[in-house]
Design an enzyme around this catalytic site. Structure first.
Site, mmCIF file in Angstrom:
data_model
loop_
_atom_site.group_PDB
_atom_site.id
_atom_site.type_symbol
_atom_site.label_atom_id
_atom_site.label_comp_id
_atom_site.label_asym_id
_atom_site.label_seq_id
_atom_site.Cartn_x
_atom_site.Cartn_y
_atom_site.Cartn_z
ATOM 1 N N CYS A 1 -19.902 -26.951 -19.412
ATOM 2 C CA CYS A 1 -19.852 -25.613 -18.814
ATOM 3 C C CYS A 1 -21.224 -25.082 -18.384
ATOM 4 O O CYS A 1 -21.357 -24.488 -17.305
ATOM 5 C CB CYS A 1 -19.165 -24.611 -19.747
ATOM 6 S SG CYS A 1 -19.749 -24.646 -21.447
ATOM 7 N N HIS B 1 -15.096 -23.064 -17.019
ATOM 8 C CA HIS B 1 -14.174 -23.871 -17.815
ATOM 9 C C HIS B 1 -12.878 -24.182 -17.092
ATOM 10 O O HIS B 1 -12.002 -24.838 -17.631
ATOM 11 C CB HIS B 1 -13.834 -23.153 -19.125
ATOM 12 C CG HIS B 1 -15.040 -22.863 -19.965
ATOM 13 N ND1 HIS B 1 -15.732 -21.680 -19.883
ATOM 14 C CD2 HIS B 1 -15.702 -23.619 -20.873
ATOM 15 C CE1 HIS B 1 -16.767 -21.705 -20.724
ATOM 16 N NE2 HIS B 1 -16.766 -22.873 -21.328
ATOM 17 N N ASP C 1 -16.033 -18.262 -14.382
ATOM 18 C CA ASP C 1 -15.847 -19.108 -15.557
ATOM 19 C C ASP C 1 -15.857 -20.596 -15.188
ATOM 20 O O ASP C 1 -14.979 -21.068 -14.459
ATOM 21 C CB ASP C 1 -14.511 -18.759 -16.213
ATOM 22 C CG ASP C 1 -14.425 -19.278 -17.632
ATOM 23 O OD1 ASP C 1 -15.133 -20.261 -17.958
ATOM 24 O OD2 ASP C 1 -13.640 -18.727 -18.417
#
Lengths: 446, 542
Positions: free
Chosen positions: B375, B501, B499
């Site tokens: 990440c 992820h 994000d």
């Protein structure tokens, strides 16, 4: 039954005339090969050969040479499309073998070294040529067969030689295109013909890729050449043409050249070129093409462009022949060179017939043209029947216009319609003197 | 004074341009305001500072077709020897306000936003793209110049392929009305053709002279924009297109003049379109292909940035900033997915977001399975994409292994680090940005996630001043912060989060609907964990 080869009454009558003359003749068929049917526009007999080296009725090489000469006189849209013979049935086997051989020899000669600009224009022309044998005794059609010129082993297909009152109406496309280029070019290592063709080569590509405005509009791909204007103004209702007239509308076209594309994306720097010569061309050329009605405008445009290019290239060939005879070379030539101009004639002298063309050098008399037309086109014309103002020569007053005078004939004027025939031989000596005087006059008068 | 019209003319100017003009006038610099007339009103689309320019054609080369000089600004009323073909107004500062005078009358310009100005331009004009792609001869007659007859002459005619129309100067009526069925969209391509219709029928004549000139046959390629009023006659359109063409040739000649006569090779000149802050339309600039952006730095600093009244702090005219380069940005990645989000509902909340463009990097892209560990690497890639989009660098986005190698090279990690699935944090992100891009960053430390809400003002300042995306790592997760919504009155903060992820495909709807890019409250953070933030600082360069 095979393809119909449409032949109008006057052509059938011409064949009958040949039959009546009772001598074996061989000749060239001129017209248009279409997708559904072919149209014959003229038959041209090969001139008699003075000494026939063989007893064959059909002399392949002679036919091919005639057809080559004929092809330069044709307008756009009309091509050599076959060979015919008028000969007795008894000689059928020989005649027909000879004809077949002549077909392929002629095609080979006519399709040699085509300039690359013509490829996109003429590549979709169909190459099924017609072979015709008419019986000298009865006048009947003994054989009409078509052969694929791209396949030497082709067995041929029968075709129908169909006589009809009115085959089709032809639309005329015509244009006057400015020939004005200025280019830096390297001429050193070529012969005169290559040099001249090199000078016009990029211009020819310009013609081939040009945008064409037909009758004031840019056509779309699907537009067809119609006999009358499509959209309704009151004028369109008036049918100007007789229902079976040979020629329909004449459409004037304008060409617009696109800039040639620069293709190499990766090069970042350029070195200078020493090309050696600056060649300037000015003037205009006349081009025209005949298209059967209902053909697409785009196809018509291709034939018009091909006519312009072929005409210009042929003039280069003629000019180079003259320069070579006079032992002249482009790179050492100091003054302006005039290209030969196009003159037009019709078969019958009548205005509403196909235009055919010859080329005349400045200083040549119209009678020379008459003689060429008689020899090549088997047509006898009065000098007055040749239209020599579709293109003009540059006026003499321009400084340094040096005209190339063909070595055989000599004359002090470019008078357009000289009457009577010209006694060439006796004037040769006098002419040479006049010629040098004329040149001296022109260069002194600057 | 305020509502008084100038001969019925209103002059519209964007706040950004007005700001630049005021700054120039205060510094006693002079220049011109450019734009076009729309139904009697003047829209100013840009401004140029031209203390050094002596010749109006030099100014016009920077302008797209259809845009011309409408006014000049200077404080000291010194009449430069610039003469323009149309009458122009004069602007100067009087008591901190820009006052425009024209023919004895005085007025103030009307200020509008850039969006409004662009809308005005779009509504009243259509834009033509003049495409030239050909070789021209460049002659050396004492000085190097393009043989303009290659492109401009009596024969020049313009053709619009999409409409199958030639634009010729003959009609007086509105051009658009002559072709009612045609669809005049923006950006229509126009090509140059040469008319070969002949007025006399003289058979061809040839002359051949020996020539010792050296000729360069150089490709020129440009798409020049030309703005055409919707009610223009074809005469006006032809004039504008010819002007566009002349300006391009002039730009080329200006560069050529700087090349020594005895140069043995000439560079190819390439044209690039740039968005200049405040301008309503792009401008076209010409660079030699054999000079890199670094080679051209002085030209940008000393000529371009001053001309466009821009400081030399951020890149505007680097090739990477241009609109038309195929930027090698992976076309599959989403750019600025946050833009469609509605603002959070916060009383007195003001939104501060990243400036410019970035690409969304996340798990599983490039067929590389970094699920569970990559990440921070993905956030770093997003940060790097921002520097590429804004033209600070041409370097490609590094892969995970390449990032690891940089850390080894810099001495931060041992060489066994490369190829592992080890996590990195904001310090490593800072190191890679520094080593790979030469970008320095500020590190912000927060001892507990619950404190982040209280740092809203600082983050707002960062987005205001730097406008770069922020990488935040802490707990076991890394994210990218694209902006904050901060309320002065309540002190509440919302965070715009991207994000890394996300493991799915580049589907904007899913990404927005499922919140992979979205506004989050302070509760989003692990309240107990400590966080480090990497706030990249814009290098000052141009």
């Amino acid at each position: 039954m095979g393809k119909s080869v449409l032949v109008e009454d006057h052509i059938a009558a011409y064949l009958q005339l040949l039959v009546k003359n009772k001598s074996n003749r061989v000749g060239v068929i001129v017209g248009k090969i279409g997708t559904q049917r072919d149209y014959v526009v003229k038959l041209i007999c090969c001139p008699f050969k003075e000494s026939s080296s063989n007893d064959q009725v059909v002399d392949s090489a002679w036919v091919a040479a005639t057809a080559d000469e004929v092809s330069h006189m044709l307008p756009g849209g009309l091509h050599v499309m076959g060979i015919f013979a008028v000969a007795p049935m008894a000689l059928s086997k020989d005649v027909q073998n000879g004809l077949r051989q002549a077909l392929y020899s002629t095609h080979k000669l006519l399709s040699r070294s085509q300039h690359s600009s013509l490829k996109p224009l003429l590549s979709d022309q169909l190459q099924m040529w017609t072979l015709l044998h008419v019986d000298l005794v009865s006048g009947k059609t003994l054989l009409c067969r078509q052969y694929d010129m791209n396949d030497k082993t082709c067995a041929g297909k029968p075709a129908e030689w169909k006589i009809t009152k009115h085959a089709t109406t032809w639309i005329v496309l015509k244009t006057l295109i400015k020939v004005n280029t200025e280019l830096y070019i390297n001429l050193a290592s070529y012969n005169v013909e290559q040099q001249l063709k090199g000078c016009v080569s990029s211009y020819c590509h310009g013609v081939a890729n040009a945008l064409v405005e037909v009758d004031g509009r840019i056509p779309t791909i699907s537009d067809l050449l119609e006999l009358e204007r499509a959209t309704g103004s009151a004028k369109s209702k008036k049918t100007k043409f007789m229902p079976h007239s040979k020629l329909g509308r004449t459409l004037t076209c304008q060409l617009y050249f696109a800039n040639s594309e620069a293709t190499d994306e990766t090069v970042k720097e350029f070195k200078p070129l020493q090309l050696g010569h600056l060649v300037k061309l000015s003037g205009s050329i006349f081009a025209c093409a005949y298209i059967p009605a209902k053909t697409t405008v785009m196809d018509g445009i291709k034939l018009l462009k091909a006519d312009a290019i072929l005409s210009l290239l042929h003039r280069c060939t003629l000019l180079s022949e003259e320069m070579q005879e006079n032992k002249q070379n482009l790179v050492s030539y100091e003054k302006y060179i005039s290209f030969p101009k196009r003159v037009a004639f019709t078969d019958s002298g009548k205005p509403d017939d196909f235009l055919y063309f010859d080329y005349v050098f400045p200083g040549e008399v119209i009678d020379d043209s008459v003689a060429r037309i008689k020899e090549t086109f088997d047509t006898i014309l009065d000098p007055g029947m040749i239209t020599d103002n579709i293109e003009l020569f540059a006026p003499v007053k321009n400084e340094n216009i040096e005209t190339i005078i063909p070595a055989k004939e000599a004359s002090e004027t470019h008078s357009a319609n000289s009457e009577g025939s010209f006694p060439y031989g006796s004037l040769l000596a006098a002419g040479a003197a006049l010629l040098s005087a004329a040149i001296a006059y022109l260069s002194l008068s600057d | 004074m305020k509502g008084k019209d100038l001969d019925g003319e209103n002059i519209f100017i964007t706040d950004n341009i007005l700001h630049k003009v005021v700054a120039c006038l205060k510094a006693d610099r002079s220049g011109v305001l450019v734009g076009l007339t729309i139904r009697g009103e003047i829209l100013i689309t840009g401004c140029l500072s031209c203390d050094d320019i002596t010749n109006t054609s030099q100014i016009e080369t920077w302008l797209p077709g259809g845009i011309s000089v409408k006014g000049e600004f200077n404080q000291s009323k010194n009449n430069k020897n610039l003469s323009f073909s149309e009458p122009i107004f004069h602007a100067s500062l009087i008591n901190h306000d820009v006052i425009i005078s024209f023919d004895q009358q005085k007025t103030k310009p009307r200020t509008i936003t850039l969006t409004e100005a662009r809308r005005m331009l779009q509504d009243s004009t259509f834009s033509l793209k003049l495409i030239v792609n050909t070789k021209v001869d460049v002659m050396n007659n004492g000085r190097l110049s393009v043989r303009s007859e290659n492109l401009i002459s009596d024969e020049t005619t313009f053709f619009v392929p999409s409409l199958n129309i030639l634009i010729k100067s003959c009609d007086d009526g509105e051009f658009v009305k002559c072709f009612p069925k045609s669809d005049f969209s923006n950006g229509m391509e126009v090509k140059i053709v040469k008319s070969k219709s002949s007025s006399d029928n003289v058979a061809p004549v040839l002359s051949c002279q020996p020539s010792s000139h050296a000729v360069y046959q150089v490709p020129v390629r440009f798409d020049g924009l030309c703005y055409v009023n919707k009610d223009s006659s074809s005469n006006k359109i032809v004039t504008d297109l010819n002007m566009t063409l002349r300006c391009f040739l002039h730009s080329i000649n200006v560069w050529l003049e700087s090349y020594n006569k005895t140069s043995t090779s000439l560079p190819v000149l390439q044209f690039f379109d740039f968005n200049v802050p405040g301008w309503c339309h792009p401008v076209s600039i010409c660079y030699p292909a054999n000079q890199s952006d670094d080679d051209l730095a002085q030209y940008r600093r000393e000529t371009l940035h001053p001309l466009f009244c821009e400081s030399c702090e951020r890149p505007i005219f680097r090739r990477a900033n241009s609109l038309n380069l195929d930027k090698e940005f992976s076309k599959e990645l989403l750019v600025n997915p946050h833009e469609t989000l509605p603002c959070p509902k916060l009383v007195d909340g003001k939104v501060y977001t990243v400036h410019g463009l970035y690409s969304y990097h996340h798990y599983m892209q490039d067929n590389f399975n970094d699920n569970g560990w990559g990440c921070a690497y993905r956030s770093l890639q997003t940060l790097m994409s921002w520097f590429r989009h804004q033209g600070y660098t041409n370097k490609p986005i590094p892969t995970h292994h390449e990032i690891q190698q940089v850390l080894v090279d810099v001495g931060d990690k041992p060489k066994e680090f490369v190829g592992t699935r080890k996590w990195i944090g904001s310090i490593e992100v800072n190191n890679v940005l520094s080593e790979y891009l030469g970008v320095t960053s500020k590190i912000m430390f927060v001892s507990q996630g619950s404190e982040l809400e209280g740092r809203g003002r600082e983050l707002a300042m960062h987005f205001d001043n730097q406008g770069t995306p922020v990488m935040i790592g802490g707990g076991v997760l890394a994210h990218t912060i694209l902006g904050v919504c901060f309320s002065e009155t309540s002190g509440e903060t919302r965070f715009l989060i991207l994000d890394p992820h996300y493991t799915g495909g580049e589907d904007l709807k899913t990404i927005i609907d499922k919140g992979w890019c979205g506004w989050k409250r302070g509760s989003f953070w692990d309240q107990k964990a400590y966080y480090n933030l990497c706030l990249p600082q814009r290098p000052t360069l141009c």
